[in-house]
Motif scaffolding. Structure first.
Motif, PDB file in Angstrom:
ATOM      1  N   TRP A  92       1.029  -1.506   0.239  1.00 58.48           N
ATOM      2  CA  TRP A  92      -0.202   0.027   0.007  1.00 58.48           C
ATOM      3  C   TRP A  92       0.859   1.473  -0.102  1.00 58.48           C
TER       4      TRP A  92
ATOM      5  N   PRO B 249       0.108   3.192  -3.472  1.00 60.06           N
ATOM      6  CA  PRO B 249      -0.928   3.670  -3.322  1.00 60.06           C
ATOM      7  C   PRO B 249      -0.744   4.815  -2.796  1.00 60.06           C
ATOM      8  N   ALA B 250      -0.515   4.457  -1.601  1.00 61.39           N
ATOM      9  CA  ALA B 250      -0.645   5.800  -0.596  1.00 61.39           C
ATOM     10  C   ALA B 250       0.211   7.161  -0.802  1.00 61.39           C
TER      11      ALA B 250
ATOM     12  N   LEU C 292       0.153   8.182  -3.928  1.00 65.63           N
ATOM     13  CA  LEU C 292      -0.350   8.740  -5.127  1.00 65.63           C
ATOM     14  C   LEU C 292      -1.883   8.922  -4.623  1.00 65.63           C
ATOM     15  N   SER C 293      -2.549   8.473  -3.181  1.00 69.54           N
ATOM     16  CA  SER C 293      -3.607   9.195  -2.223  1.00 69.54           C
ATOM     17  C   SER C 293      -3.634  10.367  -1.794  1.00 69.54           C
TER      18      SER C 293
ATOM     19  N   ILE D 172      -1.161  12.897  -2.490  1.00 72.75           N
ATOM     20  CA  ILE D 172      -1.119  13.515  -3.461  1.00 72.75           C
ATOM     21  C   ILE D 172      -2.041  14.301  -3.354  1.00 72.75           C
ATOM     22  N   LEU D 173      -3.337  12.894  -4.091  1.00 76.76           N
ATOM     23  CA  LEU D 173      -4.473  13.298  -4.959  1.00 76.76           C
ATOM     24  C   LEU D 173      -5.209  14.214  -3.584  1.00 76.76           C
ATOM     25  N   LEU D 174      -5.211  13.974  -2.322  1.00 72.72           N
ATOM     26  CA  LEU D 174      -5.861  14.186  -1.572  1.00 72.72           C
ATOM     27  C   LEU D 174      -5.441  15.605  -1.463  1.00 72.72           C
TER      28      LEU D 174
ATOM     29  N   GLU E 193      -4.233  17.837  -3.456  1.00 72.27           N
ATOM     30  CA  GLU E 193      -4.575  18.861  -4.225  1.00 72.27           C
ATOM     31  C   GLU E 193      -5.920  18.633  -3.449  1.00 72.27           C
ATOM     32  N   LEU E 194      -6.351  18.318  -3.890  1.00 73.13           N
ATOM     33  CA  LEU E 194      -8.063  18.777  -3.910  1.00 73.13           C
ATOM     34  C   LEU E 194      -8.277  19.480  -2.848  1.00 73.13           C
ATOM     35  N   LEU E 195      -7.034  19.033  -1.208  1.00 74.53           N
ATOM     36  CA  LEU E 195      -7.583  20.270  -0.592  1.00 74.53           C
ATOM     37  C   LEU E 195      -7.055  21.761  -0.591  1.00 74.53           C
ATOM     38  N   ILE E 196      -6.002  21.626  -1.613  1.00 76.09           N
ATOM     39  CA  ILE E 196      -5.412  22.619  -2.172  1.00 76.09           C
ATOM     40  C   ILE E 196      -7.081  23.583  -2.644  1.00 76.09           C
ATOM     41  N   VAL E 197      -7.332  22.430  -3.533  1.00 79.33           N
ATOM     42  CA  VAL E 197      -8.588  23.463  -4.519  1.00 79.33           C
ATOM     43  C   VAL E 197      -9.336  23.990  -3.838  1.00 79.33           C
ATOM     44  N   ILE E 198     -10.019  22.948  -2.624  1.00 81.14           N
ATOM     45  CA  ILE E 198     -10.779  23.273  -2.083  1.00 81.14           C
ATOM     46  C   ILE E 198     -10.676  24.588  -1.242  1.00 81.14           C
ATOM     47  N   GLY E 199      -9.435  24.441  -0.855  1.00 84.76           N
ATOM     48  CA  GLY E 199      -9.440  25.584   0.543  1.00 84.76           C
ATOM     49  C   GLY E 199      -9.814  26.734   0.054  1.00 84.76           C
TER      50      GLY E 199
ATOM     51  N   LEU F  84      -7.439   4.709  -2.058  1.00 81.69           N
ATOM     52  CA  LEU F  84      -6.465   4.456  -1.433  1.00 81.69           C
ATOM     53  C   LEU F  84      -6.827   2.351  -1.635  1.00 81.69           C
TER      54      LEU F  84
ATOM     55  N   MET G  67      -6.486   0.751  -4.192  1.00 79.14           N
ATOM     56  CA  MET G  67      -5.752   0.667  -5.076  1.00 79.14           C
ATOM     57  C   MET G  67      -5.150  -0.847  -4.427  1.00 79.14           C
ATOM     58  N   ILE G  68      -5.325  -1.108  -3.078  1.00 81.74           N
ATOM     59  CA  ILE G  68      -4.575  -1.694  -2.294  1.00 81.74           C
ATOM     60  C   ILE G  68      -5.180  -2.607  -2.080  1.00 81.74           C
TER      61      ILE G  68
END
Lengths: 175, 104, 511, 473, 616
Positions: A95, A98-99, A101-102, A104-106, A108-114, B24, B27-28
């Motif tokens: 994991w 994937p973690a 990646l998640s 990073i995505l999170l 990004e989303l937080l920045i966007v939503i912030g 996540l 993916m895992i």
């Protein structure tokens, strides 16, 4: 103020439950956590003035759909062996990527939503309003959704029936 | 109900957290059942965001979409679980990493 | 309409040839020969009614009526694309060359092809049709279409009837030419787009695009697109590497058409499109182009010298010879241009003949490896003598067509740049080296015992007749090239007028 | 809702009706011949309906936009589905029993595609896509034997659902930013929202793009394509490659244009990256692929890369030529791909071994008609003149040049050059010497192949009528 | 006759073509007749022409058609006839006729009889075109034509690889010169606008001053051509090898006619050379250097034909010397006399070789004086003329050259001394040949003496070699007159006596062996020097290592197509990408999901322009 506190509690519950659901080895346990999470989300719906949605969340999502899962899990009869395997599969090596990646995505989303400003609505959107628009401008959507459910029905019928039939045939032949 | 002023971005934050967690999980997990559950989480996250946004704009549309998402989730899960049965039948496992006969 | 008929006869003839195989195994080649000869006769008959070619005035001047023939009909009016064909001196020469070499190619394949004869002859005729289209099309999209489409039958000829490594060769050939063709397509469209933004009208017509105004930099890049496409086909150094493989692996008729005609489409494109459409850009580019030409001359010659495969050697010699064409075109004065045109014609014959000899050897010996030949003159004196003739032709013996061509090129080039001329002239020496080596290794030298009791058959009357046609052509070109020169003259004259100004500046720059 | 709206909805209504009739028929008497007949009749009627609806072009509620353009694609999609139907007739016949659901699913999937094409609202987009998708999952997994269809279906389902989630979340963000769910509404309020919070709407659009990109199998969302193509029954693969992708692209175009999204450079950059990645990755992946269905999958990745170029050009020029180009390209792609799959379906069928390129060796000599058809299809995909593929590429390049997209054009040339290699490999294999004749083809399929190839050639050699028609849409 | 001089080259050409086309079907006698008669007719016509010319001294210019006409470049197929042409034509047709006649017997047994005469006739035709050409381009045609004929004839016995090798060497080495000459033509046309020799010289005199650089460059380039064809340093290496051809061919092409084409060319364009004194000096220096080099080499050879070949090189060196010092007519005169006696010597050696079963080594001959009298006397006379013994034809011509060389300011005496050394060596090696071959003990037995078809040409040539010195060549009008002054008499006496000294040395060393040079020859220095000379000053070796091997090496190196390697790299690159990407298609769903998420991240980053967005 109370609502806000409730909101944060519900949100925390939802998140924790979801995390638990995602990490359980036992499918039923995971499912129960998931239901908890859905219920928590329903609370949030209620808090932000969507009682109708909250009801549907509980009735259909946590109720109907999750029961489907339960059925299938029961049919497949996943036992202790399955749990062990699941635990093996959940090693950090698997994991880690994937973690990242998640996360990073999170982020990004937080920045966007912030930067989003403004509260959610002051007055709740009533079930009536929802119903009106469902059968007003969205009437075609409802029709198409019917077709969608039909497709799901036919599809699962075809696949599931085959499963059962095969099962039956095999049993028949073994007898 | 006055004083209902939960900031929109907090709700979106929760939804994005849910979305990321779902992703996540997607993916895992190797077990197809968990994968389907993760999908539900993601759809649910999106639904939450819709409802929140609908509440923000004071429109019923958000909830309409939520209902349609429910439909979609139901249909997907129905077919998905049908496939799960087949997978178990034919592959004798639910491990999706084993379903890689086609590659290259 | 005549031009449409010319192409149509070949296209339908191809179908006929394919169908005729059902009736008789030997029919296709006869049908194909008849079709090509009919086409040739038809053209000659039509020409006899035409005004004297040399008396035509300069056929540019945005006036199609000054051309020998002109045909225009709408095709895709939405983009101003039309079926526009026209014939002037240079295209006429090329068309005649195509038809004559087409007949020769069919003769070359007379006994060479043993399977799927009908389809073979059909492909041959279709590729000829495509080439004719290239030489006559004046709508740029139509030109591009013929340019690409003629390759497909050629591809099949190599891929189906080629030698041991045909798949690779055919693929390489196709990818090189197609990839460069795409560049040309982009260039064409860019040019059209500029014309569109200038005038507000979509047009692909050569006449409309001739005087398109554009920024120098733009013209340069667009011109390069054309240049690369044409130089790949020519083939110029360093885009030549498809050629040795394609020529070597193609069946004899394929090699004949490839070397004799297809390469000329590149040169033709340069003369017809690449330079006139972008006079300044093209001539500012003349120095590197000439260097490429000279490099091709030398490089091709050196590599030819190192080959042991009969056909490969000839293929590299083509690279060397076509280097002269590139030089001639970019020297851009009448002497050099005439030389280039002559080279196109003369090289067509000399190389076609050599490939035919190579094919005959392959047919008899089942090898192209010169190390296994040696002393074949003993058993096949006629073939040896013929080979000798074409070898000395290809090394540029005065009195034969190639000499006139190369000398004119050098003469014109010398005016522009003496040093490049010197480099190119070394091609005459290295040319002699590889040509004579070819002769030495195959026909001269000690008789190889391997073939002693093989009962090798010398050239028969069909082959000798074919060869005689080419020999006579080369001799006539060598001692009285005036008809060819006169035919090309008015066209070149008008092309030069189009670009009078830049030539001087270029000459100064280059010096 | 009034009568004229119903007229405008005629194709959708007829397709829905067909589904209902099929249901009814199944409950009365299970007979796949009748079912296929009903489906065929339904498609034909829908086609007429699409023609009929032209006179009633209008927005139907907020969800659907019925105009000439969408009706044209509706017709095209229905024709493609009809082709799929014909190809399917033979496909499962050895197994025989219980194929009726397949036709029902097919009709539902087409219905989804038509909704997608006519969608002008996020909800219809979602529902159309899901309807099409859910039916497709079952269609892919339809065969009762073999593991590959199942594997393909499960992959498609999971990945597609993930993509849908992304799409949904993206729309949620857009909704949060603009308060509107219809394309035009988004377009109208995007500028304002952009000023307030540029990142929100852009990130939302990007997520929508990812979701749609998945369906189009644009790199890097392409991974599923070869596996699903290979696993699915060949007619379904053809359906997936043509109907599904075509409909999604139409929807994307409409979303992009009506949503005024082409104004934003960030989104444009994202599209450029997608296009470049698709053109290169698709072609590179196909380079040495041995399985022809996988090869076609990779080739489709590249083709949607080319198509994206046109969409990108939208930012730089007026949309008349762009929409014309999209129309032409999609039509050419659909027809060509169908032709290719028609041949692959008849020659290779469902046998994985016979899907190898090497299994096509000598096809020219024992089945010249099919071989010629496949050759022309390959040439068209490679963009050789006189075929539809060339004219399509012509449009792309013209549009690209007019918008000065030189980098993209460079990549396009590079990709096409690589592409020639693998398309030619198929042709070369067919031209190898034969190993002797084999089974004869179904007459219907032969006629189909000829018809498709004729249209490929017509579009390529005499495109004027079609260009004029497409220009008037 | 004067209107139809074009017939003269045409007849051999036609004969050649007929022999090529139908040679295999004709009887041997017919072939011989056709070959000899065609040249004979040409010779007769030349004779008629000569008589006419002697009477009216009229220059003939005749144009058949314009070869090509492009942008002012309009060389014609046109002929020019003056005294110089006449001399050359007489030599070509006259000597040519004799050699053809000789060949009918010499080649009798050869299966490729027809091919031989076809080539030989073609050669005559080409050579005639060369000398009769009105413009340099037509001259170039003849020039290359004789080159090809030479190639064909040297490699006539193609079954032996060595012959083919020699033929190719001959062609390629001369081609190097030819190419330079072609460049000269380009330069001349570019500068003067015409290649018509007369018009060009006229234009040159108007355009340029004496000592200008462009005429110098042009002349140097022309010299290159001449040097190649006439086997002068540094392009002489092909001629000894060219002896691989049949001996009559060596006599005609590599002694009498073709190799002197360079001399003719320079003489013909002397108007240009007068504008470039430096070029003339170069000619003289090349000539004398070649002459000495070849003479030393000839001294050591054992192969009878190689001796003659080096002797030819040496003699042509004299001609170049003559041209270089401005002794135009002396040069041409020597050209003619050399044609006589060298053809004689070659034919003589041919007769020996013919009768001794292809024996070439002079030390395996010996004592042939009595058994082959005709040949012996031919050789005696030929050698005498070659050595320039008084009253022979060679004496008159060579003497003129040396005297005029002496008169040249500055360099003159030096050239003269070198020339004398050459003359001494010439006498030594020519009589070494005679003494070794015809005197002493017989080592091999000839089966017969020559037949009449060989004897007649030998006799006629003997006669010409004897009296050739008394001919008056009609070139006074062609060349500028010399000042007519004579050097001191002692110079003349020395010139006369040197060959006699040489004869004496040869006599002492090789005939009665009074003078024993074994010690000298066997000393280290002598040995290495001898070997050095024997190998032709190591020039072949040098060229082999300097040019031939590197070229082969280069060709081998490039054989694998480095340019294709670049494309190969592109292909490999594509394949690598394909490999990587295919590996990514692992079939694993989780991996696919990860890639989708990664793609999503990239898209969001790009679309929302996050980096800048965050910074703000």
């Amino acid at each position: 103020m109370l609502e806000i506190v409730f909101f944060y509690i519900a949100a925390t519950v939802a998140l924790i439950a979801t995390v638990m659901a995602m990490t359980r080895a036992n499918a039923i346990h995971a499912l129960i956590y998931l239901i908890v999470s859905l219920l928590a989300v329903a609370v949030i719906f209620f808090l932000i003035g969507a009682p109708f949605a909250a009801a549907l969340e509980i009735v259909i999502y946590a109720g109907a759909i999750m029961v489907l899962f339960v059925f299938v899990i029961m049919m497949l009869n996943l036992g202790e062996k399955g749990d062990k395997q699941e635990r093996q599969w959940l090693k950090p090596g698997i994991w880690a990527g994937p973690a990242i990646l998640s996360v990073i995505l999170l982020v990004e989303l937080l920045i966007v939503i912030g930067d989003v400003n403004g509260p959610v609505s002051v007055s709740a959107v009533s079930a009536k309003e929802v119903g009106l628009s469902l059968f007003g401008p969205y009437v075609l959507a409802v029709e198409i959704a019917a077709m969608l459910l039909l497709a799901g029905l036919v599809g699962s019928f075809h696949l599931g029936r085959r499963y059962l039939e095969r099962d039956h045939i095999e049993k028949g032949s073994s007898q | 109900m006055d004083g209902l002023n939960i900031p929109l971005n907090h709700i979106l934050l929760v939804s994005s957290l849910l979305f990321a967690i779902g992703m996540l999980g997607l993916m895992i997990r190797r077990n197809i059942i968990f994968i389907l559950m993760s999908l539900e989480v993601m759809l649910n996250a999106a639904a939450l965001a819709f409802v929140a946004a609908g509440a923000h704009w004071e429109q019923p549309d958000g909830q309409v979409v939520f209902m349609l998402i429910l439909t979609v989730a139901a249909a997907e899960v129905a077919v998905g679980l049908g496939l799960v049965l087949q997978v178990q039948k034919r592959f004798k496992t639910l491990d999706m990493d084993h379903a890689n006969r086609m590659q290259g | 309409m005549i031009m449409i008929n010319l192409i149509g006869i070949l296209l339908i003839g191809g179908l006929l040839a394919m169908i005729s195989e059902r009736f008789d195994d030997k029919m296709p080649r006869k049908v194909a020969m008849a079709v090509v000869l009919t086409d040739l006769l038809y053209l000659l008959m039509c020409l006899s009614g035409m005004p004297e070619i040399t008396q035509l005035q300069a056929p540019l001047a945005n006036d199609p009526s000054t051309w020998l023939m002109h045909f225009k009909s709408d095709w895709i009016p939405a983009f101003g694309i039309s079926i526009e064909l026209a014939l002037d001196g240079i295209s006429l020469l090329m068309v005649l060359l195509t038809l004559v070499l087409g007949a020769i190619a069919i003769s070359a394949s007379w006994t060479d092809i043993v399977v799927r004869k009908g389809f073979f002859e059909a492909n041959l005729l279709w590729s000829l049709a495509g080439v004719l289209g290239v030489f006559m099309a004046l709508d740029l999209l139509l030109f591009f279409l013929f340019w690409e489409v003629m390759l497909i039958p050629m591809y099949f000829m190599i891929a189906i009837w080629g030698h041991e490594n045909r798949g690779y060769a055919a693929m390489k050939f196709f990818i090189f030419t197609q990839a460069s063709g795409l560049l040309m397509l982009i260039s064409v469209l860019a040019l059209v787009a500029i014309n569109h933004s200038n005038t507000g009208v979509w047009s692909f017509s050569y006449f409309d695009l001739l005087n398109t105004q554009m920024a120098e930099q733009t013209a340069h890049w667009i011109m390069l697109g054309f240049f690369v496409a044409f130089v790949v086909k020519l083939p110029g150094f360093p885009f030549h590497t498809w050629l040795p493989d394609a020529h070597t692996q193609a069946p004899t008729a394929g090699s004949v058409i490839l070397a004799g005609i297809l390469l000329k489409t590149g040169a033709y494109g340069l003369i017809r499109f690449a330079v006139p459409l972008f006079p300044e850009a093209a001539l500012n580019f003349s120095y590197p182009a000439m260097l490429l030409g000279a490099a091709g001359v030398v490089y091709g010659a050196v590599l030819a010298f190192g080959q042991t495969d009969f056909k490969r050697l000839i293929a590299y010699s083509s690279v060397s010879h076509m280097g002269f064409v590139l030089l001639g075109i970019y020297a851009w004065n009448e002497l050099a241009l005439q030389g280039a045109v002559m080279q196109m014609v003369a090289h067509g014959f000399s190389t076609a003949a050599l490939f035919m000899i190579a094919g005959s050897l392959q047919e008899r010996l089942h090898t192209r490896d010169m190390r296994q030949m040696s002393g074949l003159w003993q058993q096949m004196p006629r073939m040896g003598a013929v080979a000798m003739f074409f070898v000395v032709a290809s090394l540029g013996l005065p009195g034969l067509g190639n000499f006139v061509a190369e000398f004119l090129v050098l003469l014109g080039l010398f005016k522009v740049n003496a040093w490049i001329t010197v480099i190119a002239a070394t091609g005459l020496i290295t040319g002699a080296a590889y040509s004579l080596l070819l002769m030495q290794r195959s026909f001269q030298g000690e008789v190889n015992k391997k073939w002693a009791d093989h009962g090798l058959i010398d050239f028969g009357s069909r082959e000798m007749l074919t060869m005689a046609v080419m020999m006579i052509a080369l001799i006539v070109l060598g001692i009285y090239p005036q008809p060819v020169l006169d035919t090309a003259h008015p066209v070149l004259q008008s092309l030069l007028e189009l670009t009078t100004e830049p030539v001087n500046t270029v000459a100064e720059v280059v010096r | 809702m009034n009568a004229s709206m119903f007229s405008a909805l005629a194709p959708i209504l007829i397709l829905s009706l067909t589904a209902v009739v099929l249901m009814a028929q199944a409950s009365i008497k299970r007979d796949q011949a009748i079912a296929s007949m009903i489906t065929g009749v339904g498609f034909v009627l829908a086609l007429f309906a699409a023609h009929y609806a032209r006179d009633f072009a209008q927005p139907v509620t907020i969800l659907l936009q019925v105009d000439h353009w969408s009706l044209f694609f509706t017709s095209l999609i229905i024709i493609s589905s009809f082709v799929t139907l014909i190809l399917s007739l033979e496909t499962f016949s050895p197994e025989g029993e219980r194929k009726e659901e397949y036709y029902l699913l097919l009709v539902l999937s087409v219905l989804g595609a038509v909704v997608l094409i006519q969608s002008s609202h996020m909800v219809s987009l979602l529902l159309g896509m899901e309807l099409m998708g859910v039916a497709l999952y079952a269609m892919i997994a339809f065969p009762e034997k073999g593991e590959l269809p199942l594997e393909g279906a499960i992959k498609y389902l999971v990945l597609s659902a993930c993509a849908s989630a992304m799409l949904l979340y993206g729309f949620a963000l857009i909704y949060a930013a603009t308060g509107s769910l219809s394309y035009l509404g988004i377009g109208a309020r995007a500028a304002e929202a952009y000023v307030q919070n540029p990142m929100l709407i852009m990130a939302g659009s990007a997520m929508v793009l990812a979701g749609i990109g998945f369906k189009l199998s644009v790199a890097p969302f392409h991974m599923w394509t070869p596996d699903v193509y290979e696993g699915a029954p060949t007619p379904v693969t053809g359906f997936l490659a043509t109907v599904s992708k075509g409909a999604v692209f139409v929807a994307l175009t409409r979303f992009y244009i009506d949503g005024n999204l082409h104004q934003y450079s960030g989104l444009n950059t994202a599209l450029v990256v997608l296009a470049i990645a698709s053109m290169l990755i698709g072609n590179w992946l196909a380079l040495r692929q041995e399985n022809i269905k996988r090869l076609l999958a990779y080739s489709s990745i590249a083709h949607f890369g080319y198509l994206l170029v046109v969409l990108i050009a939208l930012s730089y020029m007026d949309d008349q030529l762009v929409s014309q180009s999209i129309t032409f390209y999609l039509t050419a792609y659909l027809v060509t791909t169908l032709a290719a799959f028609a041949v692959v379906s008849t020659i290779a069928g469902e046998d994985v071994k016979r899907q190898d390129i090497s299994a096509f060796e000598g096809l020219f000599w024992y089945r010249p008609l099919e071989a010629s058809a496949l050759t022309i299809a390959m040439l068209s995909l490679a963009g050789i003149p006189l075929t539809a593929g060339f004219m399509a590429k012509f449009f792309v390049i013209t549009v690209g040049i007019q918008s000065d997209l030189w980098v993209l054009l460079g990549v396009l040339v590079l990709g096409s050059a690589v592409g020639i290699y693998y398309y030619l490999r198929v042709i070369f294999a067919m031209s190898k010497s034969s190993q002797g004749g084999e089974q004869t083809a179904n007459k219907l399929e032969k006629i189909l192949a000829v018809a498709l190839i004729v249209s490929v050639l017509l579009l390529g050699s005499w495109p004027q009528p079609f260009i004029a028609y497409a220009g008037g849409l | 006759m004067s209107e139809t001089i074009w017939v003269i080259p045409l007849i051999p050409l036609l004969s050649s073509v007929m022999l090529m086309l139908f040679g295999s079907r004709l009887k041997i006698t017919h072939i011989g007749f056709l070959g000899v008669a065609s040249v004979g007719i040409s010779a007769l016509l030349t004779l008629v022409l000569a008589v006419e010319f002697m009477q009216n001294q009229q220059i003939i210019q005749e144009s058949l058609w314009t070869w090509m006409e492009v942008a002012g470049f309009a060389p014609g197929i046109s002929f020019y006839f003056d005294g110089l042409t006449l001399v050359m034509m007489s030599v070509i047709t006259g000597v040519g006729f004799l050699i053809h006649l000789f060949s009918t017997e010499f080649m009798e047994k050869d299966p490729s009889y027809a091919r031989y005469f076809a080539y030989l006739n073609m050669f005559v035709a080409a050579m005639l075109v060369l000398v009769m050409a009105d413009n340099l381009l037509l001259l170039y045609l003849g020039w290359e034509g004789v080159g090809v004929c030479s190639y064909l004839l040297v490699g006539f016995w193609y079954q032996h690889n060595a012959n083919g090798q020699a033929a190719r060497k001959a062609f390629i080495v001369t081609r190097i010169g030819d190419t330079a000459m072609a460049l000269g033509l380009l330069l001349l046309f570019t500068e003067l606008g015409t290649l018509d020799i007369q018009a060009m010289v006229g234009a040159a005199n108007q355009t340029w001053q004496i000592g200008d650089s462009i005429p110098l460059i042009a002349c140097l380039l022309i010299i290159c051509g001449a040097v190649g064809k006439s086997a002068q340093l540094p392009l002489h290496t092909w001629l000894p090898d060219a002896m691989a051809g049949p001996t009559p061919v060596s006599a005609l092409i590599h002694a009498a006619t073709m190799v002197t084409a360079g001399v003719y060319l320079i003489a013909r364009t002397h108007g240009l050379f007068l504008l470039a004194p430096t070029a003339m000096t170069v000619v003289a220096v090349i000539g004398i250097a070649t002459s000495l080099m070849a003479a030393f080499t000839a001294l050591m050879q054992t192969d009878i034909k190689r001796i003659l070949a080096y002797s030819t090189i040496s003699q042509i060196g004299y001609m170049f010397l003559a041209l270089g010092v401005g002794a135009w007519s002396a040069g041409i005169f020597h050209l003619m006399t050399h044609a006589f006696f060298k053809a004689l010597l070659f034919l003589g050696s041919g007769a020996i070789i013919h009768c001794l079963h292809h024996e070439h080594n002079i030390f395996k001959m010996g004592g042939l004086r009595t058994r082959m009298p005709v040949t012996f006397w031919s050789f005696m006379i030929g050698s005498a003329a070659l050595a320039a013994l008084p009253m022979t034809s060679g004496f008159f011509s060579k003497d003129q050259i040396l005297l005029q060389a002496y008169q040249l300011p500055d360099l003159g005496p030096g050239l003269w001394m070198a020339g004398l050394l050459g003359a001494l060596l010439t006498a030594i090696y020519s009589f070494r040949l005679v003494f070794v071959v015809f005197f002493g003990e017989a080592n091999t037995e000839p089966d017969k003496d020559t037949g009449w078809r060989m004897a007649v040409p030998l006799s006629v040539l003997c006669f010409l070699a004897m009296i050739g010195g008394y001919f008056m060549i009609p070139v006074a009008e062609v060349f500028p007159a010399s000042d007519g002054s004579h050097p001191a008499h002692w110079v003349e006496y020395v010139s006369i006596s040197v060959p006699l000294v040489g004869l004496l040395v040869a006599y002492l060393v090789f005939f009665n062996r009074r003078l024993n040079i074994d010690g000298l020859a066997n000393s280290t220095v002598g040995k290495s020097l001898g070997n050095f000379w024997l190998s032709g000053w190591g020039i072949d070796w040098l060229y082999d290592h300097l040019f031939v091997r590197p070229y082969y090496g280069l060709a081998n190196l490039l054989k694998s197509e480095p340019v294709d390697g670049i494309y190969g790299l592109i292909v490999a690159l594509n394949q690598t990408f394909n490999h990587w990407l295919s590996a990514a298609q692992s079939g694993r769903m989780r991996w696919y999901l990860a890639s989708m998420v990664a793609g999503l991240i990239i898209l969001i980053t790009l679309a929302a322009n996050l980096p800048t967005g965050v910074l703000q």
